[in-house]
Motif scaffolding. Structure first.
Motif, PDB file in Angstrom:
ATOM      1  N   ILE A   1     -68.841  53.339  -5.681  1.00 30.75           N
ATOM      2  CA  ILE A   1     -67.751  52.558  -5.569  1.00 30.75           C
ATOM      3  C   ILE A   1     -67.387  52.107  -4.127  1.00 30.75           C
ATOM      4  O   ILE A   1     -67.373  53.225  -3.460  1.00 30.75           O
TER       5      ILE A   1
ATOM      6  N   ARG B   1     -65.417  49.116  -1.003  1.00 27.85           N
ATOM      7  CA  ARG B   1     -64.604  48.080  -0.742  1.00 27.85           C
ATOM      8  C   ARG B   1     -65.318  47.532   0.318  1.00 27.85           C
ATOM      9  O   ARG B   1     -65.908  47.777   1.573  1.00 27.85           O
TER      10      ARG B   1
ATOM     11  N   VAL C   1     -65.400  45.214   3.545  1.00 26.25           N
ATOM     12  CA  VAL C   1     -64.375  45.350   4.546  1.00 26.25           C
ATOM     13  C   VAL C   1     -64.644  44.262   5.619  1.00 26.25           C
ATOM     14  O   VAL C   1     -63.959  44.223   6.580  1.00 26.25           O
TER      15      VAL C   1
ATOM     16  N   VAL D   1     -70.280  44.003   5.180  1.00 33.01           N
ATOM     17  CA  VAL D   1     -70.003  45.418   5.509  1.00 33.01           C
ATOM     18  C   VAL D   1     -69.171  45.996   4.531  1.00 33.01           C
ATOM     19  O   VAL D   1     -67.913  45.527   4.108  1.00 33.01           O
TER      20      VAL D   1
ATOM     21  N   GLN E   1     -67.437  53.338   1.430  1.00 35.65           N
ATOM     22  CA  GLN E   1     -67.320  53.949   0.009  1.00 35.65           C
ATOM     23  C   GLN E   1     -65.771  53.951  -0.154  1.00 35.65           C
ATOM     24  O   GLN E   1     -65.005  53.982   0.630  1.00 35.65           O
TER      25      GLN E   1
ATOM     26  N   PRO F   1     -61.648  56.071  -6.520  1.00 30.32           N
ATOM     27  CA  PRO F   1     -61.419  55.358  -7.583  1.00 30.32           C
ATOM     28  C   PRO F   1     -59.942  54.786  -7.477  1.00 30.32           C
ATOM     29  O   PRO F   1     -59.485  54.107  -8.281  1.00 30.32           O
TER      30      PRO F   1
ATOM     31  N   PHE G   1     -63.382  55.444   2.786  1.00 27.56           N
ATOM     32  CA  PHE G   1     -63.996  56.693   3.390  1.00 27.56           C
ATOM     33  C   PHE G   1     -65.182  56.559   3.868  1.00 27.56           C
ATOM     34  O   PHE G   1     -66.182  55.919   3.300  1.00 27.56           O
TER      35      PHE G   1
ATOM     36  N   ASP H   1     -69.110  56.271   6.505  1.00 28.25           N
ATOM     37  CA  ASP H   1     -69.519  55.401   7.276  1.00 28.25           C
ATOM     38  C   ASP H   1     -69.550  53.856   6.612  1.00 28.25           C
ATOM     39  O   ASP H   1     -69.535  53.709   5.476  1.00 28.25           O
ATOM     40  N   HIS H   2     -69.377  52.936   7.620  1.00 31.67           N
ATOM     41  CA  HIS H   2     -69.534  51.528   7.314  1.00 31.67           C
ATOM     42  C   HIS H   2     -70.999  51.339   6.980  1.00 31.67           C
ATOM     43  O   HIS H   2     -71.920  52.073   7.562  1.00 31.67           O
TER      44      HIS H   2
ATOM     45  N   VAL I   1     -74.058  48.325   5.191  1.00 36.59           N
ATOM     46  CA  VAL I   1     -74.180  46.724   4.772  1.00 36.59           C
ATOM     47  C   VAL I   1     -74.858  46.554   3.631  1.00 36.59           C
ATOM     48  O   VAL I   1     -75.997  47.453   3.492  1.00 36.59           O
TER      49      VAL I   1
END
Lengths: 96, 96, 96, 96, 96
Positions: free
Chosen positions: A3, A5, A7, A26, A29, A32, A37, A39-40, A42
């Motif tokens: 899961i 998002r 960003v 980018v 994680q 739910p 949270f 690391d970024h 790609v």
């Protein structure tokens, strides 16, 4: 799948030819409950995801099993936009 | 893919034949703000990246999906040089 | 690929037939300055590496992309012996 | 494979076409004593698992080696529902 | 490959058909001195390993490169039983 998002986004002019046209987003994680949270990273977008959306990302060779990414040197693809998540009987996330 | 910065290079005379000519670069993972972290690792360069550049690295079998690396025993390839990254509406990195 | 040092070897009589003749070496990940860290792991040697040498290890399906390991149930192969590493303009390791 | 417990489900309308009909479950890794830990993740269900059940999840390309998931961009599949686990001679888990 | 010790077994009636007959063992990673650590995980046994034995486990797609596991949704296979391990000139483990 994880899961995650969306960003942000990445721009690259010099890349492997097979990647022309790929939309590189980018992500981070997310829980739910839509808290990010870690690391970024790609991923290539295969579903038209936009910034702020909660999505599913498939990693590894799975990243090449969409019509858009077949044969590309990619190891992560957004393959679903989440409408909602239900955890232990409660809705933890619903797309607004 | 992970965001990484090229920090050096590796020289190897004795290697699997299929790797002849491969450029082996040393990298570290990086934040969208170009701060490096984590262990050093090595990837094959498929895009002509240079030291100090911020790049995208695809890992796993994706590493063999470039014309340069097909069939090679490699598990990481630099497949894009980053021009810029945008995170939550702000430019976090722009190539100088 | 990860930078690793050969620290030992494994002997196995009972193994999948396809592995007959495979040289199984024990390694630990290493910094560019040849300091080992992390858990011990095992890789098949495709280049004639010896104990104490600093090498590159490809993991995952890459482990089967050498003439020696094709079709074998292996997930890690030593595919290069390092002569030297250069980090940010300085030689961090040179084979003695 | 990892031992995991089904803790919820995911709903997605916009997804890669090949995923139509796939049941997306949310899981957490579990100990052999059925205590969950770690991040929530999502897997496709290939065996009719229900919430609360302890299952085995295969990750990576293994996720596409079921009749249900062939060719899909998925990197995790529930491929077995656990009846029981035995650790060092004792039953640590038995399905109720 | 990782060094691991067989610590138990898993029983599953409801599983993907292709797994019929697969022996599912529970393992934990181990040091070269046969001390276990880390999370329990499950692998298919391709060599007739028994509880308490120190083995090598190949993960990822390697798990399907044995006659027993071809085409199965598995991501970990026991492909060798260890007789002995030698670390820096000393025997760290010998099968009793």
């Amino acid at each position: 799948m994880i899961i995650a998002r969306v960003v942000g986004s990445a721009v690259s002019t010099i890349k492997v030819d097979r990647l022309r046209g790929a939309k590189l987003l980018v992500l981070r994680q997310a829980t739910p409950g839509d808290e990010v949270f870690g690391d970024h990273f790609v991923a290539v977008d295969a579903v038209g995801a936009g910034e702020g959306e909660l999505v599913l990302v498939a990693r590894g060779s799975a990243g090449r099993h969409t019509p858009l990414t077949e044969g590309q040197p990619v190891d992560a693809v957004i393959m679903a936009i989440l409408d909602s998540l239900e955890i232990e009987g409660s809705i933890s996330f619903r797309k607004s």
